[in-house]
Design a protein around this motif. Structure first.
Motif, PDB file in Angstrom:
ATOM      1  N   GLN A   1      18.921  14.962 -51.866  1.00  0.00           N
ATOM      2  CA  GLN A   1      20.013  15.789 -52.745  1.00  0.00           C
ATOM      3  C   GLN A   1      19.700  17.045 -53.280  1.00  0.00           C
ATOM      4  O   GLN A   1      20.107  18.192 -53.253  1.00  0.00           O
ATOM      5  CB  GLN A   1      20.916  14.868 -53.629  1.00  0.00           C
ATOM      6  N   ALA A   2      18.249  16.958 -53.777  1.00  0.00           N
ATOM      7  CA  ALA A   2      17.533  18.055 -54.288  1.00  0.00           C
ATOM      8  C   ALA A   2      17.193  19.487 -53.293  1.00  0.00           C
ATOM      9  O   ALA A   2      17.579  20.475 -53.634  1.00  0.00           O
ATOM     10  CB  ALA A   2      16.417  17.716 -54.848  1.00  0.00           C
ATOM     11  N   ILE A   3      16.720  19.042 -52.059  1.00  0.00           N
ATOM     12  CA  ILE A   3      16.637  19.668 -51.076  1.00  0.00           C
ATOM     13  C   ILE A   3      17.864  20.199 -50.606  1.00  0.00           C
ATOM     14  O   ILE A   3      18.038  21.563 -50.446  1.00  0.00           O
ATOM     15  CB  ILE A   3      15.815  19.023 -49.901  1.00  0.00           C
ATOM     16  N   ARG A   4      18.927  19.557 -50.371  1.00  0.00           N
ATOM     17  CA  ARG A   4      20.271  20.229 -49.900  1.00  0.00           C
ATOM     18  C   ARG A   4      20.568  20.920 -51.015  1.00  0.00           C
ATOM     19  O   ARG A   4      21.609  22.238 -50.699  1.00  0.00           O
ATOM     20  CB  ARG A   4      21.380  18.975 -49.658  1.00  0.00           C
ATOM     21  N   ALA A   5      20.545  20.919 -52.415  1.00  0.00           N
ATOM     22  CA  ALA A   5      21.099  21.789 -53.090  1.00  0.00           C
ATOM     23  C   ALA A   5      20.431  23.324 -53.033  1.00  0.00           C
ATOM     24  O   ALA A   5      20.947  24.433 -53.715  1.00  0.00           O
ATOM     25  CB  ALA A   5      20.750  21.531 -54.758  1.00  0.00           C
ATOM     26  N   LEU A   6      19.193  23.266 -52.426  1.00  0.00           N
ATOM     27  CA  LEU A   6      18.369  24.373 -52.281  1.00  0.00           C
ATOM     28  C   LEU A   6      18.905  25.346 -50.894  1.00  0.00           C
ATOM     29  O   LEU A   6      18.651  26.268 -50.593  1.00  0.00           O
ATOM     30  CB  LEU A   6      16.834  24.076 -51.910  1.00  0.00           C
ATOM     31  N   GLY A   7      20.059  24.696 -50.373  1.00  0.00           N
ATOM     32  CA  GLY A   7      20.629  25.288 -49.083  1.00  0.00           C
ATOM     33  C   GLY A   7      19.935  24.642 -47.739  1.00  0.00           C
ATOM     34  O   GLY A   7      20.199  25.207 -46.765  1.00  0.00           O
ATOM     35  N   ARG A   8      19.019  23.902 -47.877  1.00  0.00           N
ATOM     36  CA  ARG A   8      18.214  23.512 -46.546  1.00  0.00           C
ATOM     37  C   ARG A   8      18.638  22.066 -46.088  1.00  0.00           C
ATOM     38  O   ARG A   8      19.392  21.300 -46.885  1.00  0.00           O
ATOM     39  CB  ARG A   8      16.855  23.275 -46.757  1.00  0.00           C
ATOM     40  N   ARG A   9      18.779  21.907 -44.970  1.00  0.00           N
ATOM     41  CA  ARG A   9      19.121  20.467 -44.277  1.00  0.00           C
ATOM     42  C   ARG A   9      17.995  19.263 -44.683  1.00  0.00           C
ATOM     43  O   ARG A   9      16.869  19.746 -44.790  1.00  0.00           O
ATOM     44  CB  ARG A   9      19.182  20.537 -42.809  1.00  0.00           C
ATOM     45  N   SER A  10      18.240  18.354 -44.861  1.00  0.00           N
ATOM     46  CA  SER A  10      17.644  17.230 -45.199  1.00  0.00           C
ATOM     47  C   SER A  10      18.137  15.770 -44.926  1.00  0.00           C
ATOM     48  O   SER A  10      19.402  15.671 -44.754  1.00  0.00           O
ATOM     49  CB  SER A  10      17.107  17.145 -46.635  1.00  0.00           C
ATOM     50  N   MET A  11      17.318  15.000 -44.646  1.00  0.00           N
ATOM     51  CA  MET A  11      17.728  13.539 -44.437  1.00  0.00           C
ATOM     52  C   MET A  11      16.689  12.328 -44.754  1.00  0.00           C
ATOM     53  O   MET A  11      15.418  12.928 -44.829  1.00  0.00           O
ATOM     54  CB  MET A  11      18.087  13.207 -42.970  1.00  0.00           C
ATOM     55  N   ALA A  12      16.844  11.342 -45.302  1.00  0.00           N
ATOM     56  CA  ALA A  12      16.120  10.267 -45.551  1.00  0.00           C
ATOM     57  C   ALA A  12      16.057   9.312 -44.487  1.00  0.00           C
ATOM     58  O   ALA A  12      16.978   9.075 -43.809  1.00  0.00           O
ATOM     59  CB  ALA A  12      16.480   9.446 -46.998  1.00  0.00           C
ATOM     60  N   VAL A  13      14.626   8.888 -44.247  1.00  0.00           N
ATOM     61  CA  VAL A  13      14.626   7.688 -42.945  1.00  0.00           C
ATOM     62  C   VAL A  13      13.776   6.693 -43.285  1.00  0.00           C
ATOM     63  O   VAL A  13      12.626   7.112 -43.829  1.00  0.00           O
ATOM     64  CB  VAL A  13      14.255   8.757 -41.751  1.00  0.00           C
ATOM     65  N   GLN A  14      13.925   5.582 -43.199  1.00  0.00           N
ATOM     66  CA  GLN A  14      13.198   4.511 -43.555  1.00  0.00           C
ATOM     67  C   GLN A  14      12.278   4.073 -42.247  1.00  0.00           C
ATOM     68  O   GLN A  14      12.798   3.722 -41.051  1.00  0.00           O
ATOM     69  CB  GLN A  14      13.799   3.300 -44.133  1.00  0.00           C
ATOM     70  N   ALA A  15      10.988   3.446 -42.759  1.00  0.00           N
ATOM     71  CA  ALA A  15      10.130   3.157 -41.484  1.00  0.00           C
ATOM     72  C   ALA A  15       8.927   2.638 -42.227  1.00  0.00           C
ATOM     73  O   ALA A  15       8.380   3.106 -43.103  1.00  0.00           O
ATOM     74  CB  ALA A  15       9.857   4.389 -40.500  1.00  0.00           C
ATOM     75  N   ASP A  16       8.253   1.478 -41.593  1.00  0.00           N
ATOM     76  CA  ASP A  16       6.907   1.274 -41.896  1.00  0.00           C
ATOM     77  C   ASP A  16       5.826   2.080 -40.868  1.00  0.00           C
ATOM     78  O   ASP A  16       6.039   1.819 -39.635  1.00  0.00           O
ATOM     79  CB  ASP A  16       6.709  -0.332 -41.552  1.00  0.00           C
ATOM     80  N   VAL A  17       5.410   2.894 -41.203  1.00  0.00           N
ATOM     81  CA  VAL A  17       4.504   4.074 -40.572  1.00  0.00           C
ATOM     82  C   VAL A  17       3.388   3.268 -39.902  1.00  0.00           C
ATOM     83  O   VAL A  17       2.558   3.942 -39.172  1.00  0.00           O
ATOM     84  CB  VAL A  17       4.053   5.156 -41.262  1.00  0.00           C
ATOM     85  N   THR A  18       3.166   1.940 -40.326  1.00  0.00           N
ATOM     86  CA  THR A  18       2.081   1.279 -39.553  1.00  0.00           C
ATOM     87  C   THR A  18       2.563   0.499 -38.284  1.00  0.00           C
ATOM     88  O   THR A  18       1.764  -0.170 -37.781  1.00  0.00           O
ATOM     89  CB  THR A  18       1.414   0.398 -40.607  1.00  0.00           C
ATOM     90  N   VAL A  19       3.410   0.365 -38.015  1.00  0.00           N
ATOM     91  CA  VAL A  19       4.391  -0.188 -36.836  1.00  0.00           C
ATOM     92  C   VAL A  19       4.844   0.877 -35.700  1.00  0.00           C
ATOM     93  O   VAL A  19       5.690   1.712 -36.281  1.00  0.00           O
ATOM     94  CB  VAL A  19       5.342  -0.991 -37.188  1.00  0.00           C
ATOM     95  N   LYS A  20       4.211   0.606 -34.412  1.00  0.00           N
ATOM     96  CA  LYS A  20       4.798   1.792 -33.566  1.00  0.00           C
ATOM     97  C   LYS A  20       6.084   1.489 -33.225  1.00  0.00           C
ATOM     98  O   LYS A  20       6.850   2.660 -33.008  1.00  0.00           O
ATOM     99  CB  LYS A  20       3.924   1.113 -32.411  1.00  0.00           C
ATOM    100  N   ALA A  21       6.947   0.571 -33.092  1.00  0.00           N
ATOM    101  CA  ALA A  21       8.396   0.520 -32.774  1.00  0.00           C
ATOM    102  C   ALA A  21       9.241   1.261 -34.126  1.00  0.00           C
ATOM    103  O   ALA A  21      10.118   1.870 -33.794  1.00  0.00           O
ATOM    104  CB  ALA A  21       8.828  -0.799 -32.795  1.00  0.00           C
TER     105      ALA A  21
END
Length: 251
Positions: free
Chosen positions: A50-70
């Motif tokens: 939300q803070a990034i979008r308030a700056l006029g930029r696109r943003s999204m949150a994404v969940q993942a365990d970055v130690t798991v390939k899938a």
């Protein structure tokens, strides 16, 4: 001359964390659209979005365990569907654990640091760097640590993981440099952040630092933004300390 990331999409792993959130906002302030990765803290990730979008930029949150390939591959699919290809990848996430001496450190802590420092970087590179190669441009930035040079008591598992990460990213820099992709590391000292404010407990640390102070999360984010920009287009394979001179890489 200014840092201009307009038209670029950045992905910061651990973007909801103490250093990650400032990196995300700083990249957005420089004009980038930013993907905020998180593992467990969805609420904080959404706050950063939300803070990034308030700056006029696109943003999204994404969940993942970055130690798991899938999970890394699924994250890539989600990001590209909503935000397009990633131009700037900041590998910041790391598993936290209780530090103790090598002879007492549980083996699972060495495994966690291997997975979050080495495997994390390998999986992210395998997922996102091929697209950078196709486009002939990209930035990979790994967040390392001054501890990798200190090798102080209690740092064993962390140092093992971060030094392995250093090797992987230096090799990657040589492998993809011809495609105008830079691969660098930012190595913070003991940094002041929202979660780790200045305190009297850090007096002894500050006295060892040539600049006699601790750095801030913004100091770290500033270097990340520079390395992400065209201003750093001929800098690659580097480990750069942001520690006020507490550690000094040598020739």
């Amino acid at each position: 001359m200014k840092i201009d990331l307009t038209g670029k999409t950045a992905l910061v792993t651990g973007g909801s964390g103490q250093l990650g959130r400032v990196m995300c906002l700083t990249l957005a302030q420089c004009g980038a659209d930013v993907v905020v990765h998180f593992h467990r803290n969805a609420q904080e990730a959404e706050r950063v979005v939300q803070a990034i979008r308030a700056l006029g930029r696109r943003s999204m949150a994404v969940q993942a365990d970055v130690t798991v390939k899938a999970e890394v591959d699924a994250m890539k699919t989600l990001i590209e569907a909503e935000m397009g290809p990633v131009d700037i990848m900041v590998n910041n996430a790391v598993i936290q654990y209780r530090w103790t001496r090598v002879l007492e450190q549980p083996l699972e802590d060495y495994d966690s640091q291997y997975r979050s420092c080495i495997l994390h970087n390998v999986l992210m590179a395998q997922a996102f760097v091929p697209g950078m190669v196709e486009r002939g441009h990209g930035r990979v930035i790994g967040i390392n640590t001054e501890c990798a040079m200190q090798n102080d008591p209690g740092q064993g598992a962390y140092v093992a993981g971060k030094r392995g990460m250093d090797g992987v990213l230096r090799v990657l820099a040589k492998e993809v440099g011809e495609h105008q992709i830079t691969v660098n590391q930012v190595a913070p000292g003991w940094t002041i952040s929202e979660d780790h404010p200045e305190s009297e407990a850090s007096l002894g640390y500050r006295e060892k630092v040539p600049m006699k102070r601790r750095g801030t999360d913004q100091d770290i984010a500033n270097l990340v933004a520079f390395l992400a920009s065209d201003l750093a287009g001929f800098i690659t394979g580097q480990y750069i300390s942001v520690s006020g001179g507490n550690v000094m890489p040598t020739i």
